[in-house]
Design a protein around this motif. Sequence first.
Motif, PDB file in Angstrom:
ATOM      1  N   ASP A 145       0.755  -1.217   0.200  1.00 29.65           N
ATOM      2  CA  ASP A 145      -0.036  -0.010   0.198  1.00 29.65           C
ATOM      3  C   ASP A 145       0.837   1.396  -0.155  1.00 29.65           C
ATOM      4  OD1 ASP A 145      -2.847  -0.946  -0.244  1.00 29.65           O
ATOM      5  OD2 ASP A 145      -2.579  -1.411   1.956  1.00 29.65           O
ATOM      6  N   ILE A 146       0.339   2.515  -0.451  1.00 30.45           N
ATOM      7  CA  ILE A 146       0.912   3.536  -0.524  1.00 30.45           C
ATOM      8  C   ILE A 146       0.102   4.318   0.635  1.00 30.45           C
ATOM      9  CG2 ILE A 146       1.286   5.712  -1.713  1.00 30.45           C
ATOM     10  CD1 ILE A 146       2.677   3.507  -3.173  1.00 30.45           C
ATOM     11  N   HIS A 147      -1.129   4.290   0.574  1.00 23.92           N
ATOM     12  CA  HIS A 147      -2.023   5.253   1.663  1.00 23.92           C
ATOM     13  C   HIS A 147      -1.632   4.519   3.085  1.00 23.92           C
ATOM     14  CE1 HIS A 147      -4.629   1.485   1.340  1.00 23.92           C
ATOM     15  NE2 HIS A 147      -4.712   1.924   2.376  1.00 23.92           N
ATOM     16  N   GLY A 148      -1.333   5.554   4.025  1.00 26.42           N
ATOM     17  CA  GLY A 148      -1.032   5.056   5.345  1.00 26.42           C
ATOM     18  C   GLY A 148       0.352   4.549   5.498  1.00 26.42           C
ATOM     19  N   GLN A 161      10.149  18.480  -1.269  1.00 28.38           N
ATOM     20  CA  GLN A 161       8.758  18.877  -0.528  1.00 28.38           C
ATOM     21  C   GLN A 161       7.481  18.653  -1.174  1.00 28.38           C
ATOM     22  OE1 GLN A 161       9.802  22.873   0.784  1.00 28.38           O
ATOM     23  NE2 GLN A 161      11.992  22.227   0.975  1.00 28.38           N
ATOM     24  N   ALA A 162       7.505  18.772  -2.752  1.00 30.33           N
ATOM     25  CA  ALA A 162       6.421  18.626  -3.393  1.00 30.33           C
ATOM     26  C   ALA A 162       6.076  17.204  -3.141  1.00 30.33           C
ATOM     27  CB  ALA A 162       6.664  19.061  -4.680  1.00 30.33           C
ATOM     28  N   ILE A 163       6.787  16.404  -3.095  1.00 34.61           N
ATOM     29  CA  ILE A 163       6.423  14.707  -3.004  1.00 34.61           C
ATOM     30  C   ILE A 163       5.895  14.751  -1.517  1.00 34.61           C
ATOM     31  CG2 ILE A 163       7.347  12.533  -2.886  1.00 34.61           C
ATOM     32  CD1 ILE A 163       9.300  13.302  -5.269  1.00 34.61           C
ATOM     33  N   ALA A 164       6.497  15.305  -0.745  1.00 38.12           N
ATOM     34  CA  ALA A 164       5.934  15.124   0.749  1.00 38.12           C
ATOM     35  C   ALA A 164       4.597  15.580   0.994  1.00 38.12           C
ATOM     36  CB  ALA A 164       6.908  15.772   1.812  1.00 38.12           C
ATOM     37  N   ALA A 168       1.632  13.213   2.409  1.00 32.88           N
ATOM     38  CA  ALA A 168       1.066  13.533   3.591  1.00 32.88           C
ATOM     39  C   ALA A 168      -0.450  13.962   3.386  1.00 32.88           C
ATOM     40  CB  ALA A 168       1.888  14.547   4.380  1.00 32.88           C
ATOM     41  N   LEU A 169      -0.532  15.040   2.402  1.00 31.72           N
ATOM     42  CA  LEU A 169      -1.965  15.386   2.328  1.00 31.72           C
ATOM     43  C   LEU A 169      -2.834  14.613   1.534  1.00 31.72           C
ATOM     44  CD1 LEU A 169      -0.807  19.177   1.735  1.00 31.72           C
ATOM     45  CD2 LEU A 169      -1.370  17.980   4.168  1.00 31.72           C
ATOM     46  N   VAL A 175       5.306  10.870   6.428  1.00 34.98           N
ATOM     47  CA  VAL A 175       6.439  11.276   5.714  1.00 34.98           C
ATOM     48  C   VAL A 175       7.716  11.696   6.796  1.00 34.98           C
ATOM     49  CG1 VAL A 175       7.391  12.836   4.062  1.00 34.98           C
ATOM     50  CG2 VAL A 175       4.955  12.095   3.969  1.00 34.98           C
ATOM     51  N   ILE A 176       8.622  10.742   6.456  1.00 35.73           N
ATOM     52  CA  ILE A 176       9.875  11.324   7.262  1.00 35.73           C
ATOM     53  C   ILE A 176      11.023  11.524   6.230  1.00 35.73           C
ATOM     54  CG2 ILE A 176       9.450   9.824   9.275  1.00 35.73           C
ATOM     55  CD1 ILE A 176      11.106   7.601   8.057  1.00 35.73           C
TER      56      ILE A 176
END
Length: 331
Positions: A145-148, A161-164, A168-169, A175-176
Amino acid sequence: MSTKPRILVARAIFPEVLDFLSQHFEVESNQDDLDWSPEELVRHLQDKDGALTTGSVSISAALLAACPQLRICANMAVGFNNFDVPAMTAAGVQGTNAPDVLTETTADFGFALLMATARRVTESEHYLRAGKWTRWSYDMFCGSDIHGATLGIIGMGRIGQAIARRGALGFGMQVIYHNRSRLDAATEAACGARYVDKDTLLQSADHVLLVVPYSAASHHTIGAAELARMKPTATLINIARGGIVDDAALAVALREGRIAAAGLDVFEGEPKVHPDLLTVPNVVLTPHIASATRRTRLAMAQLAADNLVDYFFRGTVRTPVNTPLPVARSA
Ligand code: DGY
């Protein structure tokens, strides 16, 4: 005789950008996109004042010495590891890159490659196209899974930052990140990311995504030792530069199931690809296309062209890579 500055466009680019350059410069363009040797490049560049380059055009100390008239190289890429920046600065040659205009497009692709890899999109498509899909089964092409999940980003510049933010959103990921320098608290909060050391990131991320610029210090950021620290279920994505990952070590780790899968847009020695990567099934391979939408590539080329115009006619540039600005060679 023309008094316009002379420009070499070292690889084929959009005709509309060539037209724009021709309004200001005497332009020679490699519009047939020939693979010039270093010697051929020097021959074409020797009588030029400036160049529009791409990441595959190497600007070395030897080339600078052989092209004394050259005063600026404008790269149509955010990365500029094809430039010997200290040699350019010492020679008084300005370098520029093409940041910002590609950030969101490249972040979209990083996410696309992550999803394709974790959910085994290309591997299952090859299976289907080969006529092997005859019946459904409960564990067919189970991915992760990607979500969670926990997304670990190494290199937290604009694209990181744009990938983070997407993770996250958009996907509720934890996201670390790891970076040379930690972001300020407001920026961390805006992209929903938490700073950790590299080992913690490798050990706890379900998906590790690389967006760190290439330098001697970042060479083989991920090698056999780092791959051994990752979860056996983890995914590794490289949209940064070839050489950030030890591709031979990665091929071994993929074949032996030490990590689950990888998605690679960049390669050591590209366009050559390590032969072992071509034979392992659990890797998604794309030919350095993270910024490749027509709109974004056009914006990158136009920014490079604008840097050339600004340098020669306004005495400034928009996106320098050597600061303080080098003392210009005399015109
Ligand atoms: C960049 O802009 O650095 C991309 O990798 C395209 O070369």
